[in-house]
Design a protein around this motif. Sequence first.
Motif, PDB file in Angstrom:
ATOM      1  N   LEU A 140      54.300  44.651  37.901  1.00 35.98           N
ATOM      2  CA  LEU A 140      53.106  44.617  38.758  1.00 35.98           C
ATOM      3  C   LEU A 140      53.047  43.311  39.551  1.00 35.98           C
ATOM      4  CD1 LEU A 140      49.617  45.882  37.756  1.00 35.98           C
ATOM      5  CD2 LEU A 140      49.822  43.752  39.012  1.00 35.98           C
ATOM      6  N   PHE A 141      53.358  42.209  38.888  1.00 40.73           N
ATOM      7  CA  PHE A 141      53.383  40.898  39.572  1.00 40.73           C
ATOM      8  C   PHE A 141      54.327  40.933  40.767  1.00 40.73           C
ATOM      9  CE2 PHE A 141      52.265  37.970  35.726  1.00 40.73           C
ATOM     10  CZ  PHE A 141      50.939  38.300  35.899  1.00 40.73           C
ATOM     11  N   ALA A 142      55.549  41.421  40.511  1.00 42.27           N
ATOM     12  CA  ALA A 142      56.574  41.379  41.560  1.00 42.27           C
ATOM     13  C   ALA A 142      56.188  42.258  42.740  1.00 42.27           C
ATOM     14  CB  ALA A 142      57.922  41.806  40.980  1.00 42.27           C
ATOM     15  N   ILE A 143      55.638  43.442  42.450  1.00 41.62           N
ATOM     16  CA  ILE A 143      55.267  44.352  43.546  1.00 41.62           C
ATOM     17  C   ILE A 143      54.158  43.737  44.398  1.00 41.62           C
ATOM     18  CG2 ILE A 143      54.291  46.605  44.127  1.00 41.62           C
ATOM     19  CD1 ILE A 143      55.568  47.675  41.537  1.00 41.62           C
ATOM     20  N   THR A 144      53.122  43.185  43.740  1.00 42.61           N
ATOM     21  CA  THR A 144      52.005  42.629  44.512  1.00 42.61           C
ATOM     22  C   THR A 144      52.426  41.376  45.270  1.00 42.61           C
ATOM     23  OG1 THR A 144      51.264  41.519  42.505  1.00 42.61           O
ATOM     24  CG2 THR A 144      50.128  43.539  43.101  1.00 42.61           C
ATOM     25  N   LEU A 164      44.508  43.518  48.835  1.00 44.38           N
ATOM     26  CA  LEU A 164      45.115  44.598  48.046  1.00 44.38           C
ATOM     27  C   LEU A 164      45.916  44.021  46.881  1.00 44.38           C
ATOM     28  CD1 LEU A 164      46.204  47.005  50.923  1.00 44.38           C
ATOM     29  CD2 LEU A 164      44.358  47.358  49.274  1.00 44.38           C
ATOM     30  N   SER A 165      46.678  42.943  47.150  1.00 43.90           N
ATOM     31  CA  SER A 165      47.386  42.258  46.068  1.00 43.90           C
ATOM     32  C   SER A 165      46.385  41.793  45.014  1.00 43.90           C
ATOM     33  CB  SER A 165      48.135  41.027  46.596  1.00 43.90           C
ATOM     34  OG  SER A 165      49.277  41.418  47.292  1.00 43.90           O
ATOM     35  N   ALA A 166      45.289  41.211  45.499  1.00 46.32           N
ATOM     36  CA  ALA A 166      44.269  40.666  44.601  1.00 46.32           C
ATOM     37  C   ALA A 166      43.646  41.758  43.750  1.00 46.32           C
ATOM     38  CB  ALA A 166      43.194  39.948  45.412  1.00 46.32           C
ATOM     39  N   PHE A 167      43.440  42.919  44.350  1.00 48.15           N
ATOM     40  CA  PHE A 167      42.829  44.043  43.641  1.00 48.15           C
ATOM     41  C   PHE A 167      43.638  44.393  42.388  1.00 48.15           C
ATOM     42  CE2 PHE A 167      42.564  48.656  42.947  1.00 48.15           C
ATOM     43  CZ  PHE A 167      41.192  48.827  42.804  1.00 48.15           C
ATOM     44  N   PHE A 168      44.943  44.599  42.580  1.00 49.24           N
ATOM     45  CA  PHE A 168      45.782  44.999  41.445  1.00 49.24           C
ATOM     46  C   PHE A 168      45.982  43.844  40.462  1.00 49.24           C
ATOM     47  CE2 PHE A 168      46.822  48.229  44.619  1.00 49.24           C
ATOM     48  CZ  PHE A 168      46.610  49.366  43.848  1.00 49.24           C
ATOM     49  N   LEU A 169      46.068  42.616  40.995  1.00 51.74           N
ATOM     50  CA  LEU A 169      46.222  41.470  40.106  1.00 51.74           C
ATOM     51  C   LEU A 169      44.954  41.236  39.285  1.00 51.74           C
ATOM     52  CD1 LEU A 169      48.169  39.002  42.410  1.00 51.74           C
ATOM     53  CD2 LEU A 169      48.973  39.940  40.235  1.00 51.74           C
ATOM     54  N   GLY A 170      43.806  41.503  39.875  1.00 50.09           N
ATOM     55  CA  GLY A 170      42.531  41.351  39.166  1.00 50.09           C
ATOM     56  C   GLY A 170      42.460  42.312  37.987  1.00 50.09           C
TER      57      GLY A 170
END
Lengths: 247, 354
Positions: free
Chosen positions: B44-48, B235-241
């Motif tokens: 997930l980290f790498a994708i975002t 969008l990155s922040a959304f998934f990282l959150g």
Amino acid sequence: MAAMIELRNVSKSFGGVRANQDVSMDVPAGKITGLIGPNGSGKTTLFNSIVGYHPIDGGSIRFEGREISRLKVPQIARLGMLRTFQQTRIYGNMNCVKNMLISVPHRSMGYFEIFYDHSPGELERAERLLEFVGLYAKRKLLAGDLSFGQQKLLEFAMALMNQPKVLLLDEPTAGINPTLINGLIDRLKRANEEFGITLFVIEHNMRVIMNLAEHIYCLAHGQMLADGPPDQIRADKRVIDAYLGAH
Amino acid sequence: MTLAMTKSQRTLGLYGLIAIAAVIAPFLFSAYISQLTVLWVMVLFAITWDAMGGQMGYNSLGNIFFFGAGMYISAVVQIGLHYDVAEYTAAYGAIKVDFTPTQYYTGLVLGTIVAAVGSVLFAFLLSWVVFGLRGPYFAIGTLGIALAAGELVGAWEYVGAGSGISLPVFPGEPEAGERFFYFAFFVAAVLTFFFFRWLYQTRFGLAINAIRDDEEKAEAMGIHTMRYKTITWALSAFFLGICGSLFGNYNIFIEPLEVAFATVVFGIPMVVMSLLGGKGTLWGPVIGAILYHVIKEATWKYFLGWQWVALGLLIIISVVFFQQGIMGWAQEKWPELFGIEVEEAPAEGEEEAA
């Protein structure tokens, strides 16, 4: 005839260099207007000022009656004023069709539309315009693999894809194979006549600009030297002197 | 697999295999379940990260900020539902939380939702500051945000400062809890993958690629560059959150520097994994994350004491000798496998007069 772009006393300095001084001019709607002048006379600076690339020091720039001298590049582009670059700028790592699809007009694109797929209509228009500039057979090639002249044609097609009201072309024929120049002049004229796009062209090639423009402005040392129809400019002694270096 | 299969059949087959492997793995290798869990976090980290650095060309070193922000937001919501947060953190774990399963799951779900929304809001606010920066200045600016956030939270008594917060424990058997979080991270990573896979096929994907390749030209074409940059970051922040909220609960204990805003352990590897797998490609970050994680766990096990040296070496080798990454290299070698429609450049002098 209403002026699409109106410049009044536009000045721009870089440090001590006065690149443009009190430049006033009109670009009438629906016509082809030329801008000539020797190297370093401030033509590209004037273009950059018009499209909002840098703030001007003084004067006024109006587009369709609206003051735009404080707007930024993308805002001005979305109003329908587009420019091409002297050093052609295309997306070299993408194929021609993608270059075209990037160039769809963004002026009315809403927040959710940016997540839409490219419509079949857009794809069709992209291919039609590539055909218009003679690049249809190369549409799947990487744009970076095209010759310089073809890249210029692609950049022109990208600009048309954006459906601008006025197109500012910075030396469209510079560096192009002479056999391609006639084809390009023809296409510029057709873009003006068939698509109704107002053209404002910087050009060094006298044969091209005399052939193309209905009205020509001549800059020298950052100031407006002369303007008039091509025949009058060609005969103007001040213009000839400026180009030959007598001053 | 035979050649007669169409491309979509092959893709479907690949997804099927991965899904089966992912479901079986925690049962087959139950001794390694925590490593497998963190593997999905890494994916997930790498994708975002790649959405920003690979697809849009903005190399953020501060994406870990949203992971930590999500973690803390969720923790405060979960604790705050039943306790006074300041009182709870001041007791340094002396107050033992004892949640019923219903309380636990509602807290987790609610906390994760608020964490996702909160991270997105942070992304919108910060975008006003960071997107004035380009290139290396953007990288350093975002790194500054992540480091500053760690220090600020470390000094903020309300959220336990440097001592952190203990979170409610999973209501059930520890093994069940491990499996619960394994699948939670698996689902989160899969959703992230498919979301960005879809995103890159829309106009949006092409626009952020345009920003990466020549932002000035994109501006000159009237593209809302600021809007695209802000939304990509959000969008990155959304998934990282979401990931941060889950990770806090998985870890049970959170603190600012080693868990939440862990720049060295998580923040920098985001970049390394993307580069290793091939930035700007769909599968690159996934492959890079798997490879990085396996190498990392192996060095931890067999070269303990030298693990950071080994990882540093890996970073240097991938950056100096292998910049296009695994997928970038593969795409160059077999473009037709990736459905890239590019014809060979014609030989010199073939240019015809148009």
